[in-house]
Design a protein around this motif. Structure first.
Motif, PDB file in Angstrom:
ATOM      1  N   GLN A 192       0.821  -1.210   0.000  1.00  0.00           N
ATOM      2  CA  GLN A 192       0.000   0.000   0.000  1.00  0.00           C
ATOM      3  C   GLN A 192       0.858   1.264   0.000  1.00  0.00           C
ATOM      4  O   GLN A 192       0.426   2.322  -0.404  1.00  0.00           O
ATOM      5  CB  GLN A 192      -0.927  -0.002   1.217  1.00  0.00           C
ATOM      6  CG  GLN A 192      -1.945  -1.131   1.196  1.00  0.00           C
ATOM      7  CD  GLN A 192      -2.830  -1.088  -0.029  1.00  0.00           C
ATOM      8  OE1 GLN A 192      -3.340  -0.030  -0.393  1.00  0.00           O
ATOM      9  NE2 GLN A 192      -3.007  -2.234  -0.689  1.00  0.00           N
ATOM     10  N   SER A 193       2.071   1.144   0.500  1.00  0.00           N
ATOM     11  CA  SER A 193       2.980   2.289   0.546  1.00  0.00           C
ATOM     12  C   SER A 193       4.401   1.758   0.478  1.00  0.00           C
ATOM     13  O   SER A 193       4.621   0.544   0.393  1.00  0.00           O
ATOM     14  CB  SER A 193       2.774   3.095   1.835  1.00  0.00           C
ATOM     15  OG  SER A 193       2.995   2.281   2.969  1.00  0.00           O
ATOM     16  N   ARG A 194       5.364   2.661   0.498  1.00  0.00           N
ATOM     17  CA  ARG A 194       6.758   2.230   0.431  1.00  0.00           C
ATOM     18  C   ARG A 194       7.036   1.190   1.526  1.00  0.00           C
ATOM     19  O   ARG A 194       6.755   1.416   2.702  1.00  0.00           O
ATOM     20  CB  ARG A 194       7.684   3.435   0.615  1.00  0.00           C
ATOM     21  CG  ARG A 194       7.786   4.289  -0.647  1.00  0.00           C
ATOM     22  CD  ARG A 194       8.696   5.464  -0.421  1.00  0.00           C
ATOM     23  NE  ARG A 194       9.083   6.085  -1.684  1.00  0.00           N
ATOM     24  CZ  ARG A 194       9.814   7.190  -1.751  1.00  0.00           C
ATOM     25  NH1 ARG A 194      10.230   7.776  -0.645  1.00  0.00           N
ATOM     26  NH2 ARG A 194      10.125   7.694  -2.926  1.00  0.00           N
ATOM     27  N   TRP A 195       7.604   0.083   1.114  1.00  0.00           N
ATOM     28  CA  TRP A 195       7.746  -1.091   1.990  1.00  0.00           C
ATOM     29  C   TRP A 195       9.189  -1.549   1.985  1.00  0.00           C
ATOM     30  O   TRP A 195       9.818  -1.651   0.929  1.00  0.00           O
ATOM     31  CB  TRP A 195       6.826  -2.192   1.483  1.00  0.00           C
ATOM     32  CG  TRP A 195       6.589  -3.322   2.433  1.00  0.00           C
ATOM     33  CD1 TRP A 195       5.833  -3.308   3.566  1.00  0.00           C
ATOM     34  CD2 TRP A 195       7.089  -4.658   2.307  1.00  0.00           C
ATOM     35  NE1 TRP A 195       5.837  -4.540   4.151  1.00  0.00           N
ATOM     36  CE2 TRP A 195       6.598  -5.395   3.400  1.00  0.00           C
ATOM     37  CE3 TRP A 195       7.918  -5.292   1.379  1.00  0.00           C
ATOM     38  CZ2 TRP A 195       6.896  -6.735   3.595  1.00  0.00           C
ATOM     39  CZ3 TRP A 195       8.217  -6.624   1.567  1.00  0.00           C
ATOM     40  CH2 TRP A 195       7.708  -7.347   2.665  1.00  0.00           C
ATOM     41  N   ILE A 196       9.723  -1.827   3.162  1.00  0.00           N
ATOM     42  CA  ILE A 196      11.111  -2.275   3.290  1.00  0.00           C
ATOM     43  C   ILE A 196      11.135  -3.797   3.242  1.00  0.00           C
ATOM     44  O   ILE A 196      10.620  -4.469   4.136  1.00  0.00           O
ATOM     45  CB  ILE A 196      11.744  -1.767   4.594  1.00  0.00           C
ATOM     46  CG1 ILE A 196      11.647  -0.245   4.688  1.00  0.00           C
ATOM     47  CG2 ILE A 196      13.205  -2.214   4.677  1.00  0.00           C
ATOM     48  CD1 ILE A 196      12.076   0.314   6.024  1.00  0.00           C
ATOM     49  N   VAL A 197      11.715  -4.328   2.201  1.00  0.00           N
ATOM     50  CA  VAL A 197      11.783  -5.766   2.021  1.00  0.00           C
ATOM     51  C   VAL A 197      12.901  -6.336   2.894  1.00  0.00           C
ATOM     52  O   VAL A 197      13.770  -5.611   3.369  1.00  0.00           O
ATOM     53  CB  VAL A 197      12.017  -6.099   0.521  1.00  0.00           C
ATOM     54  CG1 VAL A 197      13.425  -5.760   0.092  1.00  0.00           C
ATOM     55  CG2 VAL A 197      11.683  -7.557   0.222  1.00  0.00           C
ATOM     56  N   GLY A 198      12.904  -7.651   3.117  1.00  0.00           N
ATOM     57  CA  GLY A 198      14.063  -8.284   3.716  1.00  0.00           C
ATOM     58  C   GLY A 198      13.801  -9.132   4.940  1.00  0.00           C
ATOM     59  O   GLY A 198      13.178  -8.678   5.899  1.00  0.00           O
ATOM     60  N   TYR A 199      14.323 -10.379   4.919  1.00  0.00           N
ATOM     61  CA  TYR A 199      14.127 -11.347   5.995  1.00  0.00           C
ATOM     62  C   TYR A 199      15.289 -11.421   6.985  1.00  0.00           C
ATOM     63  O   TYR A 199      15.081 -11.814   8.133  1.00  0.00           O
ATOM     64  CB  TYR A 199      13.973 -12.755   5.408  1.00  0.00           C
ATOM     65  CG  TYR A 199      12.685 -13.074   4.708  1.00  0.00           C
ATOM     66  CD1 TYR A 199      11.582 -12.220   4.758  1.00  0.00           C
ATOM     67  CD2 TYR A 199      12.559 -14.262   3.991  1.00  0.00           C
ATOM     68  CE1 TYR A 199      10.401 -12.540   4.113  1.00  0.00           C
ATOM     69  CE2 TYR A 199      11.378 -14.599   3.340  1.00  0.00           C
ATOM     70  CZ  TYR A 199      10.304 -13.740   3.401  1.00  0.00           C
ATOM     71  OH  TYR A 199       9.133 -14.065   2.756  1.00  0.00           O
ATOM     72  N   ALA A 200      16.524 -11.140   6.543  1.00  0.00           N
ATOM     73  CA  ALA A 200      17.679 -11.538   7.352  1.00  0.00           C
ATOM     74  C   ALA A 200      18.767 -10.477   7.348  1.00  0.00           C
ATOM     75  O   ALA A 200      19.087  -9.900   6.304  1.00  0.00           O
ATOM     76  CB  ALA A 200      18.252 -12.855   6.826  1.00  0.00           C
ATOM     77  N   ALA A 201      19.355 -10.241   8.520  1.00  0.00           N
ATOM     78  CA  ALA A 201      20.467  -9.296   8.646  1.00  0.00           C
ATOM     79  C   ALA A 201      21.181  -9.541   9.958  1.00  0.00           C
ATOM     80  O   ALA A 201      20.712 -10.303  10.826  1.00  0.00           O
ATOM     81  CB  ALA A 201      19.973  -7.842   8.569  1.00  0.00           C
ATOM     82  N   ALA A 202      22.311  -8.878  10.133  1.00  0.00           N
ATOM     83  CA  ALA A 202      23.056  -8.931  11.390  1.00  0.00           C
ATOM     84  C   ALA A 202      23.600  -7.547  11.694  1.00  0.00           C
ATOM     85  O   ALA A 202      23.907  -6.771  10.779  1.00  0.00           O
ATOM     86  CB  ALA A 202      24.192  -9.947  11.313  1.00  0.00           C
ATOM     87  N   GLY A 203      23.721  -7.243  12.966  1.00  0.00           N
ATOM     88  CA  GLY A 203      24.231  -5.938  13.364  1.00  0.00           C
ATOM     89  C   GLY A 203      24.336  -5.839  14.868  1.00  0.00           C
ATOM     90  O   GLY A 203      24.324  -6.840  15.590  1.00  0.00           O
TER      91      GLY A 203
END
Length: 318
Positions: free
Chosen positions: A53-64
């Protein structure tokens, strides 16, 4: 914060690198300053097919590194380095995820390896051991063996003492798979997979087939031994997943579907990922990274992951 977003699905170029509001850290969440992002197969599927419906941040996996914790968080503290999984949001400088979907990254393991390992190896373990019940001396056929889950499955199956038949194309990719534990290699572009499996197993078929491709499911059943197990774990090939079930019924074969999702929060699965992280730190498992991009080049990174037939995962650095 900066993030890679889209609204209308499509080719990698729909991703834009833009300013977005910082995420709120809920009572049970940790807020992570993201350092490395693993591009997962589901990220590509969502970007191609899921309208937002609006700008969407994709992504399942990360580290930090954790920079804030919610008031109900009990087992994580600011400053800890963690790997994390959630259904969206990893393609960003900051990511708020539930505490229960994080794992401590051991000293000696890179953040890129930490980002890649939980989904790839956690999923592979569930396929090989939990559902697949692979035993020493059995034979396993692994489709898509050069992908993240496939590479992990090859290593785990070999450690279990099985004979590993890996499906992958290209001399370099096949050589790397052999070094990681594949007993036999099949190039599906030049060889008939079912015929090769039957030749290699003396016409018996494989005791276990792991299929992340989807479009190969009917062939997987034909390559399966009587009373064998088929674990299907994705649809990288696209299209429908319909198969004829009369033959597997007659052969007393078992079909398992695997979609990890919330399974990662189950205590036994969560602990398994902790153990896998330790094994990778001790270099008993190898996390294979094909290429690294910058988050600002997310469109190029998705293009490479989708079209270049990478060996292992594609990673983005923030």
């Amino acid at each position: 914060m900066k993030a890679a977003v889209y609204d209308n699905p499509g080719i990698p170029a729909v991703l834009e690198y833009v300013d977005m509001p910082d995420p709120a850290c809920g009572p049970g969440d940790v807020l992570i300053a993201v350092e490395s992002i693993s591009i997962e197969g589901g990220d590509l599927v969502n970007r191609r097919s899921t309208k937002q419906q609006s700008r969407w941040i994709v992504g399942y996996a990360a580290a930090g590194t954790i920079v804030a914790v919610g008031e109900n968080v009990k087992h994580r503290t600011v400053g800890q380095q963690v790997a994390a999984f959630d259904m969206q949001g990893s393609h960003a400088e900051l990511w708020a995820v539930p505490e229960t979907r994080t794992w401590l990254v051991p000293d000696g393991l890179s953040m890129a390896e930490g980002a890649v390992l939980p989904i790839s190896f956690g999923t592979a373990y569930h396929c090989v051991s939990t559902k697949g019940q692979l035993q020493a001396e059995e034979t396993v056929l692994i489709h898509g063996a050069a992908g993240g889950v496939g590479l992990a499955a090859v290593q785990l199956a070999r450690q279990a003492g099985a004979q590993v038949i890996a499906v992958a194309s290209g001399n370099d990719r096949q050589a790397r798979l052999r070094a990681l534990g594949a007993t036999h290699l099949i190039d599906r572009h030049n060889q008939d997979v079912v015929e090769e499996v039957r030749r290699l197993t003396g016409c018996k078929g494989a005791d276990l087939v792991i299929d992340p491709v989807g479009s190969t499911l009917q062939g997987s059943l034909s390559a399966l031994a009587p009373e064998g197990r088929l674990v299907f774990v994705g649809n990288a090939g696209g299209g429908g997943l319909a198969v004829e079930l009369w033959q597997p019924m007659q052969n007393n074969q078992t079909l398992h579907g695997v979609f990890m999702g919330a399974l990662f929060e189950r205590p036994a699965v969560h602990e398994t990922v902790d153990a896998l992280l330790k094994s990778a730190t001790d270099r008993r498992l190898e996390v294979v990274i094909d290429r690294t991009f910058s988050l600002k080049d997310a469109a190029s990174a998705h293009e490479h992951a989708e079209t270049a037939k990478p060996l292992g995962r594609v990673v983005m650095k923030v």
